[in-house]
Design a protein around this motif. Sequence first.
Motif, PDB file in Angstrom:
ATOM      1  N   LYS A   1      -8.578 -12.327  -6.814  1.00  0.00           N
ATOM      2  CA  LYS A   1      -8.172 -13.647  -6.335  1.00  0.00           C
ATOM      3  C   LYS A   1      -8.829 -13.984  -5.000  1.00  0.00           C
ATOM      4  CE  LYS A   1      -4.136 -16.329  -4.884  1.00  0.00           C
ATOM      5  NZ  LYS A   1      -2.675 -16.312  -4.636  1.00  0.00           N
ATOM      6  N   GLU A   2      -8.866 -13.016  -4.102  1.00  0.00           N
ATOM      7  CA  GLU A   2      -9.446 -13.243  -2.773  1.00  0.00           C
ATOM      8  C   GLU A   2     -10.965 -13.087  -2.768  1.00  0.00           C
ATOM      9  OE1 GLU A   2      -7.786 -14.264  -0.138  1.00  0.00           O
ATOM     10  OE2 GLU A   2      -5.897 -14.270  -1.266  1.00  0.00           O
ATOM     11  N   GLU A   3     -11.526 -12.722  -3.923  1.00  0.00           N
ATOM     12  CA  GLU A   3     -12.968 -12.518  -4.060  1.00  0.00           C
ATOM     13  C   GLU A   3     -13.480 -11.499  -3.042  1.00  0.00           C
ATOM     14  OE1 GLU A   3     -14.737 -16.374  -3.842  1.00  0.00           O
ATOM     15  OE2 GLU A   3     -14.148 -16.894  -5.879  1.00  0.00           O
ATOM     16  N   PHE A   4     -12.700 -10.454  -2.850  1.00  0.00           N
ATOM     17  CA  PHE A   4     -13.098  -9.390  -1.933  1.00  0.00           C
ATOM     18  C   PHE A   4     -14.123  -8.498  -2.617  1.00  0.00           C
ATOM     19  CE2 PHE A   4     -12.685  -5.079  -0.195  1.00  0.00           C
ATOM     20  CZ  PHE A   4     -12.870  -5.333   1.171  1.00  0.00           C
ATOM     21  N   SER A   5     -15.302  -8.374  -2.015  1.00  0.00           N
ATOM     22  CA  SER A   5     -16.374  -7.584  -2.631  1.00  0.00           C
ATOM     23  C   SER A   5     -17.058  -6.663  -1.623  1.00  0.00           C
ATOM     24  CB  SER A   5     -17.412  -8.511  -3.277  1.00  0.00           C
ATOM     25  OG  SER A   5     -17.951  -9.401  -2.303  1.00  0.00           O
ATOM     26  N   GLY A   6     -16.404  -6.412  -0.492  1.00  0.00           N
ATOM     27  CA  GLY A   6     -16.940  -5.463   0.478  1.00  0.00           C
ATOM     28  C   GLY A   6     -18.047  -6.006   1.357  1.00  0.00           C
ATOM     29  N   LYS A   7     -18.182  -7.329   1.435  1.00  0.00           N
ATOM     30  CA  LYS A   7     -19.186  -7.903   2.337  1.00  0.00           C
ATOM     31  C   LYS A   7     -18.786  -7.626   3.789  1.00  0.00           C
ATOM     32  CE  LYS A   7     -20.504 -11.647  -0.812  1.00  0.00           C
ATOM     33  NZ  LYS A   7     -20.540 -13.123  -1.022  1.00  0.00           N
ATOM     34  N   PRO A   8     -19.776  -7.603   4.718  1.00  0.00           N
ATOM     35  CA  PRO A   8     -19.479  -7.201   6.100  1.00  0.00           C
ATOM     36  C   PRO A   8     -18.440  -8.051   6.822  1.00  0.00           C
ATOM     37  CG  PRO A   8     -21.844  -7.224   5.711  1.00  0.00           C
ATOM     38  CD  PRO A   8     -21.207  -7.832   4.504  1.00  0.00           C
ATOM     39  N   ASP A   9     -18.291  -9.298   6.427  1.00  0.00           N
ATOM     40  CA  ASP A   9     -17.347 -10.176   7.122  1.00  0.00           C
ATOM     41  C   ASP A   9     -15.994 -10.271   6.404  1.00  0.00           C
ATOM     42  OD1 ASP A   9     -18.383 -11.474   4.930  1.00  0.00           O
ATOM     43  OD2 ASP A   9     -18.497 -13.444   5.894  1.00  0.00           O
ATOM     44  N   GLN A  10     -15.798  -9.463   5.370  1.00  0.00           N
ATOM     45  CA  GLN A  10     -14.580  -9.577   4.571  1.00  0.00           C
ATOM     46  C   GLN A  10     -13.526  -8.543   4.973  1.00  0.00           C
ATOM     47  OE1 GLN A  10     -16.043  -9.350   0.466  1.00  0.00           O
ATOM     48  NE2 GLN A  10     -15.587 -11.520   0.253  1.00  0.00           N
ATOM     49  N   SER A  11     -12.274  -8.950   4.828  1.00  0.00           N
ATOM     50  CA  SER A  11     -11.153  -8.026   5.039  1.00  0.00           C
ATOM     51  C   SER A  11     -10.018  -8.403   4.109  1.00  0.00           C
ATOM     52  CB  SER A  11     -10.676  -8.067   6.491  1.00  0.00           C
ATOM     53  OG  SER A  11     -10.143  -9.343   6.811  1.00  0.00           O
ATOM     54  N   LEU A  12      -9.199  -7.426   3.781  1.00  0.00           N
ATOM     55  CA  LEU A  12      -8.035  -7.638   2.927  1.00  0.00           C
ATOM     56  C   LEU A  12      -6.907  -6.794   3.484  1.00  0.00           C
ATOM     57  CD1 LEU A  12      -7.204  -9.156   0.330  1.00  0.00           C
ATOM     58  CD2 LEU A  12      -7.760  -7.072  -0.941  1.00  0.00           C
ATOM     59  N   SER A  13      -5.833  -7.440   3.908  1.00  0.00           N
ATOM     60  CA  SER A  13      -4.717  -6.754   4.558  1.00  0.00           C
ATOM     61  C   SER A  13      -3.474  -6.840   3.686  1.00  0.00           C
ATOM     62  CB  SER A  13      -4.448  -7.394   5.923  1.00  0.00           C
ATOM     63  OG  SER A  13      -3.367  -6.776   6.565  1.00  0.00           O
ATOM     64  N   ILE A  14      -2.825  -5.682   3.469  1.00  0.00           N
ATOM     65  CA  ILE A  14      -1.684  -5.614   2.556  1.00  0.00           C
ATOM     66  C   ILE A  14      -0.541  -4.832   3.191  1.00  0.00           C
ATOM     67  CG2 ILE A  14      -0.911  -4.930   0.254  1.00  0.00           C
ATOM     68  CD1 ILE A  14      -4.382  -4.577   0.325  1.00  0.00           C
ATOM     69  N   PRO A  15       0.625  -5.432   3.359  1.00  0.00           N
ATOM     70  CA  PRO A  15       1.792  -4.650   3.794  1.00  0.00           C
ATOM     71  C   PRO A  15       2.273  -3.777   2.644  1.00  0.00           C
ATOM     72  CG  PRO A  15       2.418  -6.923   3.337  1.00  0.00           C
ATOM     73  CD  PRO A  15       0.941  -6.860   3.182  1.00  0.00           C
ATOM     74  N   THR A  16       2.628  -2.547   2.929  1.00  0.00           N
ATOM     75  CA  THR A  16       3.025  -1.639   1.848  1.00  0.00           C
ATOM     76  C   THR A  16       4.474  -1.837   1.426  1.00  0.00           C
ATOM     77  OG1 THR A  16       3.730   0.100   3.371  1.00  0.00           O
ATOM     78  CG2 THR A  16       1.406   0.091   2.702  1.00  0.00           C
ATOM     79  N   LEU A  17       5.283  -2.440   2.284  1.00  0.00           N
ATOM     80  CA  LEU A  17       6.692  -2.709   1.979  1.00  0.00           C
ATOM     81  C   LEU A  17       7.424  -1.439   1.512  1.00  0.00           C
ATOM     82  CD1 LEU A  17       6.266  -6.122   0.102  1.00  0.00           C
ATOM     83  CD2 LEU A  17       6.763  -5.738   2.520  1.00  0.00           C
ATOM     84  N   GLY A  18       7.046  -0.320   2.117  1.00  0.00           N
ATOM     85  CA  GLY A  18       7.722   0.945   1.830  1.00  0.00           C
ATOM     86  C   GLY A  18       7.246   1.656   0.585  1.00  0.00           C
ATOM     87  N   ARG A  19       6.280   1.094  -0.125  1.00  0.00           N
ATOM     88  CA  ARG A  19       5.826   1.718  -1.371  1.00  0.00           C
ATOM     89  C   ARG A  19       4.909   2.919  -1.131  1.00  0.00           C
ATOM     90  NH1 ARG A  19       4.556  -3.466  -5.343  1.00  0.00           N
ATOM     91  NH2 ARG A  19       6.654  -4.373  -5.250  1.00  0.00           N
ATOM     92  N   VAL A  20       4.331   2.986   0.071  1.00  0.00           N
ATOM     93  CA  VAL A  20       3.514   4.155   0.442  1.00  0.00           C
ATOM     94  C   VAL A  20       4.189   4.792   1.642  1.00  0.00           C
ATOM     95  CG1 VAL A  20       1.232   5.013   1.087  1.00  0.00           C
ATOM     96  CG2 VAL A  20       1.437   2.954  -0.350  1.00  0.00           C
TER      97      VAL A  20
END
Length: 503
Positions: A55-74
């Motif tokens: 959905k976020e089209e995250f593909s590891g480009k240098p300017d990309q980031s993806l942040s995820i709260p774990t909400l206790g799952r990890v």
Amino acid sequence: MALSLSIRSAQPLELEADVTVFGVWAFDPSKKLPDAIKDVDRALGEGGLLALVKKEEFSGKPDQSLSIPTLGRVPGINRIVFLGLGDRASVKDPETRTFAARAARAALGDRAKSLVVVLPEGIEKHLRAVGEGIELGAYRFTKHLTGDRRPKEVLETVTFVLSSKKSGDGKADGKKDIALGQKIAFGVNLARDLSNEPANILTPAALANEAQKMAKANGLKIEIFDYKEIQKRGMALIDAVGRGSVNEPRFVHISYTPAKKAKKKFVFVGKGITFDTGGISIKPAQGMGEMKHDMSGAANMVGLMAAVAAVKPHVEVHALMACAENMPSGNAYRPGDVWPSLDGKSVEIINTDAEGRLVLADALAYGAQLEPDLLVDNATLTGACIVALGNTYSGWYANSEDAIRDFSDALKASGEQMWRMPLIEELREQLKSDTADLKHMGDRSGGSITAALFLREFIGKTKNWVHADIAGPATSDRATGWNAKGATGHGVLTFLSLIEKAG
């Protein structure tokens, strides 16, 4: 406070951290996904992360980031962040340094005390850059903040996770590489601290004292000339600029001599105007508060020598700082004055707000007497350079093909943004004076070039000379790359690279 850094080979999701950052090489989301993303997806509950990546089209480009709260799952991890590194084949030290700085800022943005950075396979040969970047990215100037303004949480510990137990140079681990990178970053951050310091605290004498503290801590030799010594030695241009202030000028000479015979001798010079009102040719009020940064070139000299002491190159290195405060008073120098110089040339003053080139002239003449293989000066010198190149690039000039080649190579290694400018000989005519050997400035057009041409008059017989006009990128209004908001320490990494390549 320095970060506590460690390096481990472990399963990343088994290490407790407020924030865990994964470096991700560029990939095609429609094909095979990186193992790190699949591992986190399983830990969070299969399918959700994969859908978010698409959905976020995250593909590891240098300017990309993806942040995820774990909400206790990890268990033990509050937030997971993926940072793109780009194409694996094109990533070198500058890109790695930027990645590590972004990781530190991600942790700061989440008010994290602990950070785990998962380094993908292939980055092991850039561990020094990792150490540099993490410390540079974590930098904040909070010395004068109190009460609610002072940060409640600060990043304290960083653990790097390697996919292999060996670093790129074959050591059992990369601790030495990362530790050296951190020490180099301390030098850059010291330059930032000094530049960010308010001018009521960092006077010329205080700047010289800070240089002395650094030299003593690192076993370096230092000489400091007070106002009387400056006058005694014939540094009349430094005298002229500094005489309008109650805070007297200082001249600083820091030197490093390697244990073995030096391969070359380099001299670096920094402009140290701790505050610039413009003098009699006073500046407009708007933006004058930023003139506390007009000593960034001298601050770079302090930071550079701290880094040199850490690296211990086989090069003799001298750093010179011409420190003064440019103020209007009954004792200030004036437009139309004629002053001698350490070099012997007489100089007609055109505008007292062009003071930087005057203090540099005496410092360059002093540096030329040391007979260096290379003489380099750096200064927040002209607004004209900002007009030409903007705020993110500095301009540089050189007088020989050897200097051009060596400085260009150093820039490629450091990744700092500088653009070579021409020494247009026809503009030298603008520096001719009817009452002295030289005017100290020419017309507004080509102002950065005529400033460089003026400085060239004071390098004596030096065959290889570089002038860096760092007026734009010496400060930044926002954090970007490995640069901090405020003072950046721009130039230190290039100068260090120049030294290391020679020794």
